[in-house]
Design a protein around this motif. Structure first.
Motif, mmCIF file in Angstrom:
data_model
loop_
_atom_site.group_PDB
_atom_site.id
_atom_site.type_symbol
_atom_site.label_atom_id
_atom_site.label_comp_id
_atom_site.label_asym_id
_atom_site.label_seq_id
_atom_site.Cartn_x
_atom_site.Cartn_y
_atom_site.Cartn_z
ATOM 1 N N GLU A 7 6.108 12.119 72.609
ATOM 2 C CA GLU A 7 4.993 12.122 71.664
ATOM 3 C C GLU A 7 3.639 12.155 72.360
ATOM 4 O O GLU A 7 2.610 12.270 71.690
ATOM 5 C CB GLU A 7 5.058 10.859 70.789
ATOM 6 N N LEU A 8 3.617 12.033 73.690
ATOM 7 C CA LEU A 8 2.352 11.862 74.397
ATOM 8 C C LEU A 8 1.709 13.169 74.821
ATOM 9 O O LEU A 8 0.584 13.179 75.308
ATOM 10 C CB LEU A 8 2.556 10.957 75.619
ATOM 11 N N GLY A 9 2.399 14.284 74.648
ATOM 12 C CA GLY A 9 1.782 15.591 74.846
ATOM 13 C C GLY A 9 1.688 16.021 76.294
ATOM 14 O O GLY A 9 2.069 15.308 77.223
ATOM 15 N N GLY A 10 1.169 17.247 76.464
ATOM 16 C CA GLY A 10 0.873 17.756 77.793
ATOM 17 C C GLY A 10 1.960 18.555 78.458
ATOM 18 O O GLY A 10 1.840 18.879 79.646
ATOM 19 N N ASP A 11 3.035 18.909 77.773
ATOM 20 C CA ASP A 11 4.095 19.683 78.420
ATOM 21 C C ASP A 11 3.554 21.015 78.939
ATOM 22 O O ASP A 11 2.786 21.697 78.262
ATOM 23 C CB ASP A 11 5.239 19.940 77.444
ATOM 24 N N GLU A 12 3.969 21.374 80.168
ATOM 25 C CA GLU A 12 3.613 22.645 80.792
ATOM 26 C C GLU A 12 4.803 23.138 81.593
ATOM 27 O O GLU A 12 5.708 22.352 81.925
ATOM 28 C CB GLU A 12 2.416 22.474 81.746
ATOM 29 N N PRO A 13 4.816 24.430 81.973
ATOM 30 C CA PRO A 13 5.850 24.926 82.887
ATOM 31 C C PRO A 13 5.715 24.266 84.256
ATOM 32 O O PRO A 13 4.655 23.735 84.606
ATOM 33 C CB PRO A 13 5.564 26.429 82.967
ATOM 34 N N PRO A 14 6.766 24.302 85.072
ATOM 35 C CA PRO A 14 6.710 23.633 86.382
ATOM 36 C C PRO A 14 5.703 24.274 87.329
ATOM 37 O O PRO A 14 5.648 25.499 87.462
ATOM 38 C CB PRO A 14 8.139 23.756 86.913
ATOM 39 N N ALA A 15 4.914 23.431 87.968
ATOM 40 C CA ALA A 15 3.979 23.833 89.013
ATOM 41 C C ALA A 15 4.533 23.409 90.363
ATOM 42 O O ALA A 15 5.425 22.558 90.456
ATOM 43 C CB ALA A 15 2.617 23.189 88.767
ATOM 44 N N ARG A 16 3.999 23.969 91.424
ATOM 45 C CA ARG A 16 4.382 23.585 92.785
ATOM 46 C C ARG A 16 3.470 22.436 93.209
ATOM 47 O O ARG A 16 2.300 22.648 93.525
ATOM 48 C CB ARG A 16 4.236 24.765 93.734
ATOM 49 N N ILE A 17 3.998 21.196 93.201
ATOM 50 C CA ILE A 17 3.132 20.038 93.415
ATOM 51 C C ILE A 17 3.526 19.253 94.656
ATOM 52 O O ILE A 17 4.663 19.299 95.119
ATOM 53 C CB ILE A 17 3.093 19.118 92.176
ATOM 54 N N HIS A 18 2.542 18.499 95.156
ATOM 55 C CA HIS A 18 2.742 17.609 96.304
ATOM 56 C C HIS A 18 3.607 16.428 95.903
ATOM 57 O O HIS A 18 4.511 16.023 96.623
ATOM 58 C CB HIS A 18 1.376 17.140 96.813
ATOM 59 N N GLY A 19 3.296 15.798 94.768
ATOM 60 C CA GLY A 19 4.146 14.768 94.197
ATOM 61 C C GLY A 19 3.851 13.340 94.613
ATOM 62 O O GLY A 19 4.357 12.404 93.996
ATOM 63 N N ASP A 20 3.027 13.150 95.658
ATOM 64 C CA ASP A 20 2.639 11.801 96.104
ATOM 65 C C ASP A 20 1.185 11.878 96.588
ATOM 66 O O ASP A 20 0.839 11.414 97.669
ATOM 67 C CB ASP A 20 3.559 11.328 97.230
ATOM 68 N N LEU A 21 0.320 12.466 95.750
ATOM 69 C CA LEU A 21 -1.011 12.866 96.178
ATOM 70 C C LEU A 21 -2.051 11.772 95.952
ATOM 71 O O LEU A 21 -3.129 12.022 95.435
ATOM 72 C CB LEU A 21 -1.433 14.163 95.479
ATOM 73 N N TRP A 22 -1.718 10.547 96.383
ATOM 74 C CA TRP A 22 -2.748 9.511 96.379
ATOM 75 C C TRP A 22 -3.691 9.812 97.550
ATOM 76 O O TRP A 22 -3.356 10.585 98.463
ATOM 77 C CB TRP A 22 -2.112 8.131 96.472
ATOM 78 N N PRO A 23 -4.909 9.267 97.546
ATOM 79 C CA PRO A 23 -5.910 9.686 98.535
ATOM 80 C C PRO A 23 -5.487 9.526 99.990
ATOM 81 O O PRO A 23 -5.962 10.265 100.862
ATOM 82 C CB PRO A 23 -7.116 8.795 98.210
ATOM 83 N N GLY A 24 -4.584 8.597 100.292
ATOM 84 C CA GLY A 24 -4.143 8.412 101.660
ATOM 85 C C GLY A 24 -3.336 9.569 102.209
ATOM 86 O O GLY A 24 -3.118 9.654 103.419
ATOM 87 N N ASN A 25 -2.883 10.466 101.357
ATOM 88 C CA ASN A 25 -2.116 11.619 101.808
ATOM 89 C C ASN A 25 -2.954 12.893 101.885
ATOM 90 O O ASN A 25 -2.407 13.999 101.962
ATOM 91 C CB ASN A 25 -0.891 11.831 100.922
ATOM 92 N N LEU A 26 -4.279 12.729 101.862
ATOM 93 C CA LEU A 26 -5.195 13.824 102.166
ATOM 94 C C LEU A 26 -5.707 13.606 103.587
ATOM 95 O O LEU A 26 -6.239 12.548 103.903
ATOM 96 C CB LEU A 26 -6.388 13.836 101.209
ATOM 97 N N LEU A 27 -5.558 14.593 104.423
ATOM 98 C CA LEU A 27 -6.099 14.541 105.783
ATOM 99 C C LEU A 27 -7.327 15.442 105.832
ATOM 100 O O LEU A 27 -7.215 16.671 105.713
ATOM 101 C CB LEU A 27 -5.044 14.999 106.791
ATOM 102 N N TRP A 28 -8.496 14.831 105.979
ATOM 103 C CA TRP A 28 -9.757 15.578 106.050
ATOM 104 C C TRP A 28 -9.928 16.022 107.494
ATOM 105 O O TRP A 28 -10.109 15.222 108.397
ATOM 106 C CB TRP A 28 -10.916 14.708 105.587
ATOM 107 N N GLY A 29 -9.863 17.337 107.716
ATOM 108 C CA GLY A 29 -9.856 17.864 109.063
ATOM 109 C C GLY A 29 -11.245 18.140 109.610
ATOM 110 O O GLY A 29 -12.215 18.320 108.865
ATOM 111 N N ALA A 30 -11.309 18.198 110.943
ATOM 112 C CA ALA A 30 -12.562 18.557 111.608
ATOM 113 C C ALA A 30 -12.960 19.993 111.316
ATOM 114 O O ALA A 30 -14.109 20.380 111.549
ATOM 115 C CB ALA A 30 -12.417 18.348 113.113
ATOM 116 N N ASP A 31 -12.023 20.800 110.813
ATOM 117 C CA ASP A 31 -12.308 22.183 110.427
ATOM 118 C C ASP A 31 -12.900 22.285 109.033
ATOM 119 O O ASP A 31 -12.991 23.380 108.472
ATOM 120 C CB ASP A 31 -11.032 23.023 110.510
#
Length: 304
Positions: free
Chosen positions: A187-211
């Motif tokens: 009942e909560l809505g938002g169904d979409e087709p499957p996307a290619r996702i990271h799945g654990d994308l909390w901020p600690g799993n972003l590596l900000w590179g020198a590039d």
């Protein structure tokens, strides 16, 4: 050992490490594994992860193979920064080294665009063809055609809800609210087709590179809902320049109406993982997210 030799003979890396034939420098690498920078004879570096001896149990079967499969699958899309897998063995994983940098608005905007294109690359089904892990816990990647809400409830919410009940971390109103979300998710809505996702994308799993680019690490990659990645970026203090990431994402591939109200629903997965792994310290966060998810859809019936 140089990079060419390592690529040709990845199985030799543990022996070289045991006999200290490679310069090894400890680095931060998350809460689960021991991490180090390995400097090879040609000056090239790789990032290595091993299962720590202090864990008190052997590395779970398929743990590093699962991470390697997810990294390769995300990298195959060619849309976002993902370190190349150099070595994937049962006892360790080595990736191409990314020199760390500082978060910038420009990198955030680029990442927002790239994340949208990664998601748009799609997936054949919800789930994945490889077994899953989230942190040190197994995660059920059994593929399914959807709808997403049913798959998410059965494969992402219910298992960690049950673990959290069994270990005593989730009780009372927070438990009742989370259970209501699981029961009424359709009942909560938002169904979409499957996307290619990271799945654990909390901020600690972003590596900000020198590039001046954001690189994705430590994935729990699978076919899922793109709003899950977007919602996780706001957890635990939020990613740097989150507003710029979201604006660039939405310009590239606009999110569906009501996505902001569904953020707590998508965050509930990682919060339940935390009660399953770390206990009652995250109980109230689970209750708050579940209550917000139900209120956002005008559905809450549990006593507040």
């Amino acid at each position: 050992m140089d990079l060419a030799y390592l690529r040709a003979h990845p199985e030799h890396l543990p022996t070289f490490l045991t006999h200290q034939r490679i310069r090894e420098t400890p680095v931060s690498g998350g809460d689960i594994c021991a991490a180090s920078r390995l400097t090879l004879d040609d000056g090239h570096s790789v990032f290595a992860k091993t299962w720590p001896e202090t864990a008190g149990r052997p590395v779970p079967e398929g743990f590093f193979a699962t991470e390697a499969a997810g990294l390769r699958w995300l990298r195959e899309a060619g849309e976002v920064g993902v370190p190349e897998v150099v070595v994937a063995l049962p006892e360790l994983l080595a990736l191409d080294w990314v020199e760390p940098g500082e978060p910038t608005p420009e990198a955030a905007e680029r990442f927002g665009r790239e994340l949208a294109e990664l998601h748009r690359a799609g997936a054949p089904a919800f789930g994945a063809e490889w077994p899953g892990f989230i942190g040190a816990l197994p995660q059920d990647n059994t593929p399914g055609p959807g709808p997403w809400s049913d798959w998410f409830a059965r494969r992402r919410l219910l298992p960690y809800f049950r673990m959290s009940i069994d270990n005593g971390a989730l009780t009372g109103v927070p438990a009742a609210l989370a259970e209501e979300v699981i029961e009424r998710i359709g009942e909560l809505g938002g169904d979409e087709p499957p996307a290619r996702i990271h799945g654990d994308l909390w901020p600690g799993n972003l590596l900000w590179g020198a590039d001046d680019r954001v690189w994705l690490v430590d994935p729990a990659a699978h076919g899922g809902h793109r709003e899950t990645d977007v919602a996780q970026l706001a957890l635990f203090g939020g990613a740097p320049h989150l507003d710029r990431i979201l604006a660039a994402y939405d310009e590239t591939w606009p999110l569906a109406d009501g996505w902001r109200e569904r953020v707590p629903l998508h965050q509930l997965h990682l919060l339940l993982v935390h009660t399953a792994l770390f206990g009652a310290a995250y109980r109230e966060a689970v209750g708050t997210a579940a209550r917000a998810a139900l209120r956002g859809a005008g559905r809450a019936t549990v006593d507040r």
